[in-house]
Write a protein that holds these residues in place. Sequence first.
Motif, PDB file in Angstrom:
ATOM      1  N   THR A  68       0.848  -1.241   0.265  1.00 15.97           N
ATOM      2  CA  THR A  68       0.094   0.020   0.102  1.00 15.97           C
ATOM      3  C   THR A  68       0.961   1.414   0.107  1.00 15.97           C
ATOM      4  O   THR A  68       1.691   1.358   0.986  1.00 15.97           O
ATOM      5  N   LEU A  69       0.440   2.093  -0.872  1.00 15.37           N
ATOM      6  CA  LEU A  69       1.494   3.198  -0.936  1.00 15.37           C
ATOM      7  C   LEU A  69       1.114   4.541  -0.270  1.00 15.37           C
ATOM      8  O   LEU A  69       1.705   5.623  -0.143  1.00 15.37           O
ATOM      9  N   SER A  70      -0.216   4.397   0.079  1.00 16.31           N
ATOM     10  CA  SER A  70      -0.723   5.535   1.128  1.00 16.31           C
ATOM     11  C   SER A  70      -0.787   4.834   2.320  1.00 16.31           C
ATOM     12  O   SER A  70      -1.053   3.746   2.747  1.00 16.31           O
ATOM     13  N   LYS A  71      -1.115   5.731   3.305  1.00 16.36           N
ATOM     14  CA  LYS A  71      -1.274   5.349   4.596  1.00 16.36           C
ATOM     15  C   LYS A  71      -2.817   5.627   5.082  1.00 16.36           C
ATOM     16  O   LYS A  71      -2.981   5.626   6.343  1.00 16.36           O
ATOM     17  N   LYS A  72      -3.556   5.684   4.155  1.00 12.05           N
ATOM     18  CA  LYS A  72      -5.077   6.014   4.467  1.00 12.05           C
ATOM     19  C   LYS A  72      -5.545   4.387   4.547  1.00 12.05           C
ATOM     20  O   LYS A  72      -4.986   3.318   4.395  1.00 12.05           O
ATOM     21  N   ARG A  73      -6.493   4.642   5.643  1.00 12.38           N
ATOM     22  CA  ARG A  73      -7.120   3.264   6.083  1.00 12.38           C
ATOM     23  C   ARG A  73      -7.803   2.398   4.754  1.00 12.38           C
ATOM     24  O   ARG A  73      -7.692   1.275   4.771  1.00 12.38           O
ATOM     25  N   SER A  74      -8.408   3.311   4.046  1.00 18.04           N
ATOM     26  CA  SER A  74      -9.212   2.375   2.990  1.00 18.04           C
ATOM     27  C   SER A  74      -8.253   2.089   1.762  1.00 18.04           C
ATOM     28  O   SER A  74      -7.398   2.876   1.529  1.00 18.04           O
ATOM     29  N   CYS A 109       6.790  -9.274  -5.005  1.00 22.58           N
ATOM     30  CA  CYS A 109       7.160 -10.654  -4.558  1.00 22.58           C
ATOM     31  C   CYS A 109       7.328 -10.641  -3.095  1.00 22.58           C
ATOM     32  O   CYS A 109       7.354  -9.343  -2.388  1.00 22.58           O
ATOM     33  N   ASN A 110       7.544 -11.575  -2.311  1.00 15.61           N
ATOM     34  CA  ASN A 110       7.493 -11.579  -0.859  1.00 15.61           C
ATOM     35  C   ASN A 110       8.841 -10.941  -0.421  1.00 15.61           C
ATOM     36  O   ASN A 110       8.577 -10.225   0.716  1.00 15.61           O
ATOM     37  N   ASP A 111       9.813 -11.165  -0.964  1.00 15.31           N
ATOM     38  CA  ASP A 111      11.068 -10.562  -0.356  1.00 15.31           C
ATOM     39  C   ASP A 111      10.808  -8.868  -0.368  1.00 15.31           C
ATOM     40  O   ASP A 111      11.157  -8.174   0.498  1.00 15.31           O
ATOM     41  N   CYS A 112      10.352  -8.431  -1.491  1.00 19.98           N
ATOM     42  CA  CYS A 112      10.311  -6.777  -1.720  1.00 19.98           C
ATOM     43  C   CYS A 112       9.311  -6.258  -1.083  1.00 19.98           C
ATOM     44  O   CYS A 112       9.047  -5.462  -0.194  1.00 19.98           O
ATOM     45  N   PHE A 113       8.160  -7.257  -0.466  1.00 20.04           N
ATOM     46  CA  PHE A 113       6.856  -7.110   0.383  1.00 20.04           C
ATOM     47  C   PHE A 113       7.480  -6.609   1.763  1.00 20.04           C
ATOM     48  O   PHE A 113       7.277  -5.802   2.353  1.00 20.04           O
ATOM     49  N   GLN A 114       8.553  -7.556   2.163  1.00 18.14           N
ATOM     50  CA  GLN A 114       9.214  -7.439   3.726  1.00 18.14           C
ATOM     51  C   GLN A 114       9.969  -6.027   3.715  1.00 18.14           C
ATOM     52  O   GLN A 114       9.753  -5.383   4.505  1.00 18.14           O
ATOM     53  N   ARG A 115      10.927  -5.921   2.535  1.00 18.22           N
ATOM     54  CA  ARG A 115      11.740  -4.948   2.590  1.00 18.22           C
ATOM     55  C   ARG A 115      10.847  -3.499   2.589  1.00 18.22           C
ATOM     56  O   ARG A 115      11.305  -2.686   3.464  1.00 18.22           O
ATOM     57  N   TYR A 116      10.018  -3.449   1.545  1.00 17.28           N
ATOM     58  CA  TYR A 116       9.293  -2.248   1.786  1.00 17.28           C
ATOM     59  C   TYR A 116       8.633  -1.874   3.002  1.00 17.28           C
ATOM     60  O   TYR A 116       8.209  -0.782   3.214  1.00 17.28           O
ATOM     61  N   THR A 117       7.779  -2.765   3.497  1.00 18.04           N
ATOM     62  CA  THR A 117       7.214  -2.795   4.891  1.00 18.04           C
ATOM     63  C   THR A 117       7.992  -2.205   5.925  1.00 18.04           C
ATOM     64  O   THR A 117       7.683  -1.190   6.648  1.00 18.04           O
ATOM     65  N   LEU A 118       9.223  -2.610   5.928  1.00 19.32           N
ATOM     66  CA  LEU A 118      10.243  -2.410   7.225  1.00 19.32           C
ATOM     67  C   LEU A 118      11.012  -1.135   6.803  1.00 19.32           C
ATOM     68  O   LEU A 118      11.294  -0.785   7.835  1.00 19.32           O
ATOM     69  N   HIS A 119      11.329  -1.178   5.544  1.00 19.37           N
ATOM     70  CA  HIS A 119      12.437  -0.125   5.360  1.00 19.37           C
ATOM     71  C   HIS A 119      12.183   0.914   4.178  1.00 19.37           C
ATOM     72  O   HIS A 119      13.293   1.285   3.465  1.00 19.37           O
ATOM     73  N   SER A 144      11.615   4.245   2.139  1.00 26.84           N
ATOM     74  CA  SER A 144      12.076   5.736   2.443  1.00 26.84           C
ATOM     75  C   SER A 144      10.842   6.591   1.712  1.00 26.84           C
ATOM     76  O   SER A 144      10.314   6.168   0.951  1.00 26.84           O
ATOM     77  N   PRO A 145      10.573   7.814   2.008  1.00 27.01           N
ATOM     78  CA  PRO A 145       9.815   8.414   1.452  1.00 27.01           C
ATOM     79  C   PRO A 145      10.265   8.849  -0.055  1.00 27.01           C
ATOM     80  O   PRO A 145       9.265   8.932  -0.924  1.00 27.01           O
ATOM     81  N   GLU A 146      11.525   8.803  -0.505  1.00 22.68           N
ATOM     82  CA  GLU A 146      11.927   8.844  -1.824  1.00 22.68           C
ATOM     83  C   GLU A 146      11.440   7.822  -2.842  1.00 22.68           C
ATOM     84  O   GLU A 146      10.928   7.973  -3.767  1.00 22.68           O
ATOM     85  N   GLU A 147      11.661   6.467  -2.024  1.00 22.24           N
ATOM     86  CA  GLU A 147      11.353   5.207  -2.815  1.00 22.24           C
ATOM     87  C   GLU A 147       9.604   5.168  -2.917  1.00 22.24           C
ATOM     88  O   GLU A 147       9.149   4.862  -3.870  1.00 22.24           O
ATOM     89  N   ARG A 148       9.169   5.719  -1.964  1.00 22.26           N
ATOM     90  CA  ARG A 148       7.487   5.526  -1.970  1.00 22.26           C
ATOM     91  C   ARG A 148       7.031   6.538  -3.269  1.00 22.26           C
ATOM     92  O   ARG A 148       6.178   6.072  -3.994  1.00 22.26           O
ATOM     93  N   GLN A 149       7.711   7.694  -3.305  1.00 21.92           N
ATOM     94  CA  GLN A 149       7.085   8.622  -4.341  1.00 21.92           C
ATOM     95  C   GLN A 149       7.519   7.942  -5.554  1.00 21.92           C
ATOM     96  O   GLN A 149       6.774   8.167  -6.603  1.00 21.92           O
ATOM     97  N   LYS A 150       8.844   7.053  -6.081  1.00 21.93           N
ATOM     98  CA  LYS A 150       9.042   6.595  -7.141  1.00 21.93           C
ATOM     99  C   LYS A 150       8.180   5.490  -7.359  1.00 21.93           C
ATOM    100  O   LYS A 150       7.708   5.217  -8.472  1.00 21.93           O
TER     101      LYS A 150
END
Length: 398
Positions: free
Chosen positions: A208-214, A224-234, A236-242
Amino acid sequence: MRKKKKRISHLLTSGVKMLIVDLLHCLKKHLMKSDDSIAFMRTLIQMLCDIPEEAEDGELDPSSPLRFTDSSLRKIYSSGFNKKISNAILSNLSSANFIDAINEGWNDDVLENLCNDLKEYDREITKDNLGKRLFSLLKNCLLESADTRTESEKKLVSARNNSEKAKKNFGESLLIDCNFKCSIENCGHSLITILSDGESSAKYEIITLSKKRSLQYKDLLCVCNDCFQRYTLHCSPEERQKLLTLKQAQMNRRTAMLILDDASLHKNISKLLSKLSEMTELKETQLNYDPVSVSKKLDGTAPFVFVELVKTYVRYYFATIDSIMKDLARQNLYNDNLIRAQIREAFLSLEEKGIPPQTIFDNMVGWIQNLTKQNEQYCILVVAYFIQSCEVFHVITE
């Protein structure tokens, strides 16, 4: 108002208290016919715990009145596990003890009925895996009540809950958007796994790229599962924007693929079908004019990606192409019986050679494109139409 079902994906949310109460009441209904909720709670705790003989019925035994009073257990039965009893049970928790107690303590009818009710909480539960999955269900509730998990574990659990909800509502569309590959830049890991029996299965998570509840389609990406874990835990705002920029690109591609200009669509499909009508060789062949869903035409031997793409084309374009064909027939610009027979004959000739479904599809697209000299995209839509309307592939018999 119809009661909303609680799935296992909702397990570790703010509704845990309500969930465990419903779960306890469900278990008591099947495992203990009397109204004695206190006796039920002590029995359930004994099933969950492995207590040394010398400690049984003493202050170290969570099921003992010396450890938890009747009033405490009555409150837990009514309101859910608290932190104190959860920690006490977790320190003595035994999956083997619980599974043995379930398998040996009740007859098949009781277990079958219990399974049916527990599907409300875990849709994959069966009589064969009842002990294992029920233990996992209770353990997760205890962990949440005890609050023993790290912040990272809590983040992952919450993210997986959102992923499961998103899969239910948007999974198919999101997989097509990313072409069944991880959306994270420089990863590209396939989200399709080939199983031992030759069938394919999608294995992926949704971030989820947004912090909204819906959960909204514009904020979701398949990974994939590996990227899911890395994204969830680490992340950055810059990566989220990309990733938000990447999501917009995926949505733009989807729009280009699925939303064609109506006038252009009618013009090109009409031209293609008119060209097909110019064919003169007609062979006798038995046709079935009853539309049947794509899922009933393509069995487990057809690649998952291929099936999903054909279903998408059918969902968006079947009605439009059907309408164009009827209009052309009324104007005597299109010979419906001739086209259907020719398409069917082409399919049967390919099938006789033992060619797999996706290759048959590709060959038929190429054949129509060669005959009509029209854009491949419109040829694909027409072949997908004929799969749905039964000229291509057979209905799978049960």
